[in-house]
Enzyme design. Structure first.
Site, PDB file in Angstrom:
ATOM      1  N   LYS A 138       0.840  -1.202   0.000  1.00 50.50           N
ATOM      2  CA  LYS A 138       0.000   0.000   0.000  1.00 50.50           C
ATOM      3  C   LYS A 138       0.876   1.253   0.000  1.00 50.50           C
ATOM      4  O   LYS A 138       1.693   1.451   0.885  1.00 50.50           O
ATOM      5  CB  LYS A 138      -0.902  -0.017   1.235  1.00 50.50           C
ATOM      6  CG  LYS A 138      -1.775   1.228   1.420  1.00 50.50           C
ATOM      7  CD  LYS A 138      -2.554   1.124   2.734  1.00 50.50           C
ATOM      8  CE  LYS A 138      -3.301   2.411   3.057  1.00 50.50           C
ATOM      9  NZ  LYS A 138      -3.978   2.344   4.370  1.00 50.50           N
TER      10      LYS A 138
ATOM     11  N   ASP B 190     -12.503   6.413   4.481  1.00 50.46           N
ATOM     12  CA  ASP B 190     -11.266   6.214   5.238  1.00 50.46           C
ATOM     13  C   ASP B 190     -10.847   4.747   5.260  1.00 50.46           C
ATOM     14  O   ASP B 190      -9.825   4.404   5.837  1.00 50.46           O
ATOM     15  CB  ASP B 190     -11.423   6.741   6.669  1.00 50.46           C
ATOM     16  CG  ASP B 190     -10.090   6.888   7.384  1.00 50.46           C
ATOM     17  OD1 ASP B 190      -9.069   7.056   6.677  1.00 50.46           O
ATOM     18  OD2 ASP B 190     -10.062   6.843   8.623  1.00 50.46           O
TER      19      ASP B 190
ATOM     20  N   LYS C 250     -10.518  12.143   9.049  1.00 52.24           N
ATOM     21  CA  LYS C 250      -9.943  11.704  10.315  1.00 52.24           C
ATOM     22  C   LYS C 250      -9.940  12.850  11.327  1.00 52.24           C
ATOM     23  O   LYS C 250      -9.960  14.019  10.942  1.00 52.24           O
ATOM     24  CB  LYS C 250      -8.498  11.241  10.100  1.00 52.24           C
ATOM     25  CG  LYS C 250      -8.331   9.969   9.302  1.00 52.24           C
ATOM     26  CD  LYS C 250      -6.856   9.638   9.148  1.00 52.24           C
ATOM     27  CE  LYS C 250      -6.651   8.374   8.335  1.00 52.24           C
ATOM     28  NZ  LYS C 250      -7.107   7.164   9.045  1.00 52.24           N
TER      29      LYS C 250
ATOM     30  N   GLU D 219      -9.771   3.200   2.628  1.00 54.56           N
ATOM     31  CA  GLU D 219      -9.351   3.353   1.233  1.00 54.56           C
ATOM     32  C   GLU D 219      -8.230   2.400   0.831  1.00 54.56           C
ATOM     33  O   GLU D 219      -8.052   2.100  -0.344  1.00 54.56           O
ATOM     34  CB  GLU D 219      -8.905   4.799   0.987  1.00 54.56           C
ATOM     35  CG  GLU D 219      -7.491   5.146   1.401  1.00 54.56           C
ATOM     36  CD  GLU D 219      -7.214   4.939   2.883  1.00 54.56           C
ATOM     37  OE1 GLU D 219      -6.127   4.442   3.216  1.00 54.56           O
ATOM     38  OE2 GLU D 219      -8.085   5.270   3.711  1.00 54.56           O
TER      39      GLU D 219
ATOM     40  N   ASP E 178       1.274   6.155   5.920  1.00 52.00           N
ATOM     41  CA  ASP E 178       0.350   5.171   5.357  1.00 52.00           C
ATOM     42  C   ASP E 178       0.893   4.516   4.092  1.00 52.00           C
ATOM     43  O   ASP E 178       0.193   3.749   3.442  1.00 52.00           O
ATOM     44  CB  ASP E 178      -1.006   5.829   5.071  1.00 52.00           C
ATOM     45  CG  ASP E 178      -2.174   4.918   5.414  1.00 52.00           C
ATOM     46  OD1 ASP E 178      -1.937   3.860   6.027  1.00 52.00           O
ATOM     47  OD2 ASP E 178      -3.318   5.250   5.060  1.00 52.00           O
TER      48      ASP E 178
ATOM     49  N   ASP F 120      -2.908  10.199   4.157  1.00 49.90           N
ATOM     50  CA  ASP F 120      -4.301   9.782   4.329  1.00 49.90           C
ATOM     51  C   ASP F 120      -5.036  10.732   5.269  1.00 49.90           C
ATOM     52  O   ASP F 120      -4.889  10.663   6.486  1.00 49.90           O
ATOM     53  CB  ASP F 120      -4.364   8.355   4.880  1.00 49.90           C
ATOM     54  CG  ASP F 120      -5.793   7.853   5.000  1.00 49.90           C
ATOM     55  OD1 ASP F 120      -6.690   8.462   4.375  1.00 49.90           O
ATOM     56  OD2 ASP F 120      -6.004   6.844   5.694  1.00 49.90           O
TER      57      ASP F 120
ATOM     58  N   ARG G 281      -7.786  -0.787   1.166  1.00 51.86           N
ATOM     59  CA  ARG G 281      -8.228  -2.014   0.497  1.00 51.86           C
ATOM     60  C   ARG G 281      -8.701  -1.735  -0.925  1.00 51.86           C
ATOM     61  O   ARG G 281      -8.645  -2.616  -1.782  1.00 51.86           O
ATOM     62  CB  ARG G 281      -9.311  -2.694   1.332  1.00 51.86           C
ATOM     63  CG  ARG G 281     -10.599  -1.912   1.491  1.00 51.86           C
ATOM     64  CD  ARG G 281     -11.365  -2.280   2.750  1.00 51.86           C
ATOM     65  NE  ARG G 281     -10.710  -1.763   3.937  1.00 51.86           N
ATOM     66  CZ  ARG G 281     -11.147  -1.958   5.181  1.00 51.86           C
ATOM     67  NH1 ARG G 281     -12.249  -2.662   5.384  1.00 51.86           N
ATOM     68  NH2 ARG G 281     -10.512  -1.454   6.203  1.00 51.86           N
TER      69      ARG G 281
END
Length: 502
Positions: free
Chosen positions: A270, A352, A282, A354, A293, A275, A356
């Protein structure tokens, strides 16, 4: 490449640098050239100041000794304990001892250090050398790129020279082990560097630039898919997540392909360079850490350097779907439906969740194009992994007992332990959608497992490992060779995994 030069000394007595280090166990046996050190040990043991217990440390100054035994200014004795731990635990204790060497060097601002590699009962010199060298180099890590050079005094910048000497004979096999340890540590530190970069210093295009540079210097094949190609291929997850950002998404691919490989391994990481959570924003507190991230992407890209240099008899492909997740005017909204590569539709319940979405496209593409024997993905995917396992184990989900065994061994050897979570039909039901094939959130219960269930939809029957490194990628459990900040977790586990195959 490491800033630290690693060299070998025939005789430690000739070393004239800043710090001479002797790691010693309890009741150690001393060779003939260690007579002076044996005398020092015996005196310290008699006074109760040092007995070789794990974690003990005594710093001596050469000028204080009645007899000069070397040219070094200081001598450090470090305790290794009884040496009766199981092999993986003992290996990590040695790695932590190496980290302690780096810490003590920093305290006195030593730039040239020699470590006398001990001979431990029941252990080969190579088994002691590798984790000690890894520990010193990993523990010496620091990120100073953005520190102003106007600051006074100048910050300590770590070791310039790490010298190694052996109680026994040194040979070419030990030199190769030393180089192997340096390579793994260098790759781990490179992943830390990437994770340390702020969102404005590491964008999706930085991933592609780094990969192209690595491919050129190490004879790898690099392919980068941009927005136009993604649209044509139907990568709705990666495109959807990138909609709210001004940064263009990148799908970065690195390939290492030997002749007649035993296996083909696909590694997907990833690469979310920042993020914000998107429309499902968030909380502000701690959001600055969301630059991390992309640690999964950093791990797979940096592991490819080791693959390219060690040239295993295994074909290895690394894919990083790279974007950031912002709340711009075109951003995905809760309730939107996207279509992934291969046609599976997904209801976006929470923007959030995201990671996956972008991994799904990369996994589906990689499995179809490269027909791998094994698939591994790494991601800082769920806060639920931290709730379940804290910062001490990486969460592992898999459809293959054999791969779990390989991953567990690799993680233990690297000092990056994993813990398997179940994945059964009950969890798969949680991601069923009433308006699409699946949805990207399965509710609060078992969040790490339902995220893995989402990814499972895109790997077919291929043996697969999913590493959720959310709890271990940043401020990993307190270890002397992991300074505060990004840990580089996953990089060395991947390297050990590939080594076990090739």
């Amino acid at each position: 490449m490491s800033k630290t030069q690693v060299v070998h000394y025939e005789k430690w007595q000739s070393f004239a640098g800043d710090l001479l280090v002797f790691p010693l166990g309890e009741k150690p046996e001393f060779s003939g050239d260690m007579k002076e050190i044996a005398n020092i040990y015996n005196k310290l043991e008699a006074t109760g100041d040092f007995s070789g217990k794990d974690g003990e440390a005594v710093l001596l100054y050469s000028s204080q000794l009645k007899k000069s035994i070397c040219g070094a200014e200081r001598i450090l004795l470090l305790g290794l304990g009884k040496g009766d731990k199981d092999s993986d635990l003992q290996r990590d204790l040695l790695r932590q001892t190496g980290g302690l060497v780096a810490q003590k060097a920093a305290e006195i601002k030593a730039t040239e250090v020699l470590v006398v590699i001990p001979t431990l009962a029941g252990r080969k010199s190579a088994d002691t050398l590798e984790p000690l060298v890894e520990g010193v180099l990993l523990g010496d890590y620091r990120f100073l790129k953005y520190m102003s050079k106007k600051d006074a005094p100048a910050p300590y910048r770590g070791l310039k020279v790490l010298a190694l000497s052996f109680a026994g004979a040194f040979d070419k096999a030990l030199e190769r082990i030393s180089e192997r340890a340096q390579l793994a540590a260098d790759c781990g530190c490179a992943a830390r560097d990437m994770a340390h970069e702020p969102g404005n210093g590491w964008t999706p295009k930085h991933f592609s630039r780094y990969a192209k540079k690595l491919a050129k210097s190490h004879s790898l094949v690099c392919t980068v898919l941009g927005k136009k190609k993604m649209k044509k291929m139907g990568m709705g997850g990666l495109l959807g997540v990138s909609q709210g950002s001004k940064e263009s998404p990148q799908l970065v691919v690195l390939e290492y392909s030997p002749e007649n490989p035993r296996k083909t391994v696909l590694m997907v990481g990833k690469g979310l360079t920042f993020d914000s959570g998107g429309v499902s924003l968030k909380p502000g507190a701690g959001m600055e850490e969301m630059k991390y991230d992309m640690c999964g992407g950093a791990a797979v890209i940096c592991a490819m350097k080791a693959v390219a240099e060690e040239k295993p008899d295994v074909r290895v492909i690394a894919i990083v779907p790279a974007t950031d997740n912002m709340a711009g005017g075109g951003a995905l909204k809760p309730g939107d439906i996207i279509s992934h590569y291969g046609g599976i539709s997904s209801e976006v319940v929470n923007t959030d969740a995201e990671g996956r979405l972008i991994l799904a496209d990369a996994l589906a593409y990689g499995v179809e194009k490269y027909c791998p024997d094994y698939v591994l993905d790494l991601a800082t995917l769920t806060g639920a992994a931290i709730i379940a396992l804290g910062h001490h184990h990486t969460a592992l989900v898999s459809n293959s007992d054999h791969l779990v065994e390989l991953a567990t061994r690799a993680g233990a050897k690297a000092g990056e332990p994993v813990w398997r979570l179940p994945l059964t039909e009950e969890y798969r039901k949680q991601i069923k959608s009433e308006v699409a094939d699946i949805k990207n959130v399965g509710g609060r219960p078992a969040g790490t497992i339902t995220a893995a269930a989402y990814l499972e939809k895109f790997i077919g029957d291929t043996p697969w490992l999913h590493f959720d490194i959310a709890g271990t990628a940043w401020n990993f459990t307190e270890k002397k060779y992991i300074p505060k900040g990004p840990s580089g977790t996953g990089t060395r586990t991947l390297i050990e995994f590939i080594r076990s195959l090739g």
